[in-house]
Enzyme design. Sequence first.
Site, PDB file in Angstrom:
ATOM      1  N   HIS A  72       0.837  -1.203   0.000  1.00 27.77           N
ATOM      2  CA  HIS A  72       0.000   0.000   0.000  1.00 27.77           C
ATOM      3  C   HIS A  72       0.872   1.254   0.000  1.00 27.77           C
ATOM      4  O   HIS A  72       1.771   1.387   0.829  1.00 27.77           O
ATOM      5  CB  HIS A  72      -0.917   0.004   1.228  1.00 27.77           C
ATOM      6  CG  HIS A  72      -2.093  -0.903   1.084  1.00 27.77           C
ATOM      7  ND1 HIS A  72      -3.172  -0.887   1.922  1.00 27.77           N
ATOM      8  CD2 HIS A  72      -2.361  -1.858   0.146  1.00 27.77           C
ATOM      9  CE1 HIS A  72      -4.052  -1.783   1.528  1.00 27.77           C
ATOM     10  NE2 HIS A  72      -3.581  -2.397   0.464  1.00 27.77           N
ATOM     11  N   TYR A 200      -9.332   5.246   7.706  1.00 23.31           N
ATOM     12  CA  TYR A 200      -9.484   5.529   9.138  1.00 23.31           C
ATOM     13  C   TYR A 200     -10.555   6.612   9.274  1.00 23.31           C
ATOM     14  O   TYR A 200     -10.371   7.725   8.774  1.00 23.31           O
ATOM     15  CB  TYR A 200      -8.162   6.049   9.735  1.00 23.31           C
ATOM     16  CG  TYR A 200      -7.074   4.998   9.827  1.00 23.31           C
ATOM     17  CD1 TYR A 200      -6.286   4.675   8.722  1.00 23.31           C
ATOM     18  CD2 TYR A 200      -6.828   4.336  11.028  1.00 23.31           C
ATOM     19  CE1 TYR A 200      -5.282   3.716   8.813  1.00 23.31           C
ATOM     20  CE2 TYR A 200      -5.821   3.370  11.125  1.00 23.31           C
ATOM     21  CZ  TYR A 200      -5.064   3.070  10.014  1.00 23.31           C
ATOM     22  OH  TYR A 200      -4.076   2.119  10.111  1.00 23.31           O
ATOM     23  N   PRO A 292      -4.227  -0.646  18.815  1.00 22.19           N
ATOM     24  CA  PRO A 292      -4.004  -1.112  17.438  1.00 22.19           C
ATOM     25  C   PRO A 292      -4.004  -0.012  16.382  1.00 22.19           C
ATOM     26  O   PRO A 292      -3.595  -0.266  15.250  1.00 22.19           O
ATOM     27  CB  PRO A 292      -5.173  -2.083  17.202  1.00 22.19           C
ATOM     28  CG  PRO A 292      -6.223  -1.675  18.177  1.00 22.19           C
ATOM     29  CD  PRO A 292      -5.504  -1.123  19.366  1.00 22.19           C
ATOM     30  N   LYS A 296       1.150  -0.959  15.185  1.00 22.54           N
ATOM     31  CA  LYS A 296       2.578  -0.964  15.517  1.00 22.54           C
ATOM     32  C   LYS A 296       3.029  -2.188  16.318  1.00 22.54           C
ATOM     33  O   LYS A 296       4.233  -2.457  16.426  1.00 22.54           O
ATOM     34  CB  LYS A 296       2.938   0.310  16.306  1.00 22.54           C
ATOM     35  CG  LYS A 296       2.903   1.565  15.465  1.00 22.54           C
ATOM     36  CD  LYS A 296       4.019   1.550  14.433  1.00 22.54           C
ATOM     37  CE  LYS A 296       3.874   2.625  13.391  1.00 22.54           C
ATOM     38  NZ  LYS A 296       4.333   2.223  12.064  1.00 22.54           N
ATOM     39  N   TYR A 384       3.950   6.234  10.353  1.00 18.79           N
ATOM     40  CA  TYR A 384       3.082   5.131   9.933  1.00 18.79           C
ATOM     41  C   TYR A 384       3.889   4.062   9.196  1.00 18.79           C
ATOM     42  O   TYR A 384       3.707   2.862   9.433  1.00 18.79           O
ATOM     43  CB  TYR A 384       1.968   5.666   9.032  1.00 18.79           C
ATOM     44  CG  TYR A 384       0.834   4.688   8.805  1.00 18.79           C
ATOM     45  CD1 TYR A 384      -0.295   4.700   9.612  1.00 18.79           C
ATOM     46  CD2 TYR A 384       0.894   3.739   7.779  1.00 18.79           C
ATOM     47  CE1 TYR A 384      -1.339   3.798   9.412  1.00 18.79           C
ATOM     48  CE2 TYR A 384      -0.138   2.837   7.570  1.00 18.79           C
ATOM     49  CZ  TYR A 384      -1.256   2.875   8.395  1.00 18.79           C
ATOM     50  OH  TYR A 384      -2.273   1.974   8.198  1.00 18.79           O
TER      51      TYR A 384
HETATM   52  C1  PHB Z   1      -5.606  -4.671  10.590  1.00 15.50           C
HETATM   53  O1  PHB Z   1      -5.503  -4.961   9.372  1.00 15.50           O
HETATM   54  O2  PHB Z   1      -6.067  -5.483  11.404  1.00 15.50           O
HETATM   55  C2  PHB Z   1      -5.186  -3.323  11.021  1.00 15.50           C
HETATM   56  C3  PHB Z   1      -4.602  -2.471  10.107  1.00 15.50           C
HETATM   57  C4  PHB Z   1      -4.266  -1.203  10.498  1.00 15.50           C
HETATM   58  C5  PHB Z   1      -4.497  -0.787  11.796  1.00 15.50           C
HETATM   59  C6  PHB Z   1      -5.042  -1.656  12.721  1.00 15.50           C
HETATM   60  C7  PHB Z   1      -5.402  -2.929  12.335  1.00 15.50           C
HETATM   61  O3  PHB Z   1      -4.183   0.474  12.145  1.00 15.50           O
END
Ligand code: PHB
Length: 389
Positions: A72, A200, A292, A296, A384
Amino acid sequence: MRTKVAIIGAGPAGLLLGQLLHTYGIDNIILERQTAEYVLGRIRAGLLEEGTVKLLDEVGVGGRAHHEGLVHNGIELAFGGARHRIDMKGLTGKTVMIYGQTEVTLDLMNARKAAGLSTVYQAADVRPYDFDTDRPRLTYVKDGITHEIDCDFIAGCDGFHGISRASVKPGAIEEFERVYPFGWLGILSETPPVSHELIYNNHERGFALCTMRSTHRSRYYLQCSLDDHVDNWPDERFWDELKRRLDPKAASDLITGPSIEKSIAPLRSYVAEPMRFGRMFLAGDAAHIVPPTGAKGLNLAASDAHYLAGAFREYYDEQSSAGIDHYSTTALSRAWKAVRFSWWMTSMLHKFPDTGTFGARIQVAELDYVCRSKAAMTSLAENYTGLPF
Ligand code: PHB
Ligand code: APR
């Protein structure tokens, strides 16, 4: 039994450490409380920094990730009904890879098995002893028989609820913690992701995240209250609530289907200092937990394993204790930056019960700033995609 490094825990931290040590010619044994199937059954996040992928390559297990993982170049932040893209690749030259933690664990387990390395699953009552002396040892019970392992070092890779941190004498650890007043309700479904990148969402009803495991398997999360229960969330209610928190285009593009997993996890930030106690070292969730938001946890487990393996290599190859002496400071310095970043993302994106309309306006101001200022966007993208190690 004797080994150089006895590792407690066969999660990503323990397995990657074991594989790195093997690559460096340092023998090690892993003791894991659960079965391999149980470890592989745990659904966790699935986003790898480039540095983590490089470590998988270093130990020769990156092949499947490169083949099946999704690279990505950006993410989207959604608020006020609109989506804003952060071009991580353009801003930092770096990308992230979508590849489930379960797959990473499976690849590491397979490599360990193929190399003939020793892993004791269902090792009960693991106990570390004498790690403040030059002759640490461990005992564990397998099939009702107690075994003892003499070693040079113990690596506590046994997660937040493990025995290694709990074995340190009271007063030797300083703990830092923030518990957030909400959890994440997550589902996995065999449906194509709503968008090819992660979204997000900051919404007045609460945070939502659209992520994925592959081009045909989606993972969605909703902020929920801590006393909520999955039984309160039949699939239909989950999809309805998700649609309400998405921007209009995502809500209409969303393809729903039966969930194949559903769970609730609380959010917590936690750091234990230091990460070394004589000849015992903590790595991964045993030493620190992040919420989450930003994914990280696994990446920090990987950088800890890298620092620790490098320290042991220096000890055995160069007869130098410099690496093991610096391990705690080096690992904590990187961990705290990920703790800060995860806390910041969490704070900016979730609905907080106690900050009211003022807090909500501040979040929108911050999101708007992040999406317009190249400096702010770059800072987000740099963290990130992962700080260097
Ligand atoms: C996930 O794919 O489970 C995932 C991805 C990004 C995040 C949190 C969880 O910030
Ligand atoms: N004895 C032996 N093994 C133990 C013990 C014990 N007393 N206690 C815990 N374990 C094992 C657990 O069963 C688990 O398999 O240690 C392992 C720790 O693995 P993780 O919890 O996955 O932690 P870590 O390897 O540090 O990986 C961090 O996992 O929790 C996620 O979000 C986190 O992605 C991050 C990553």
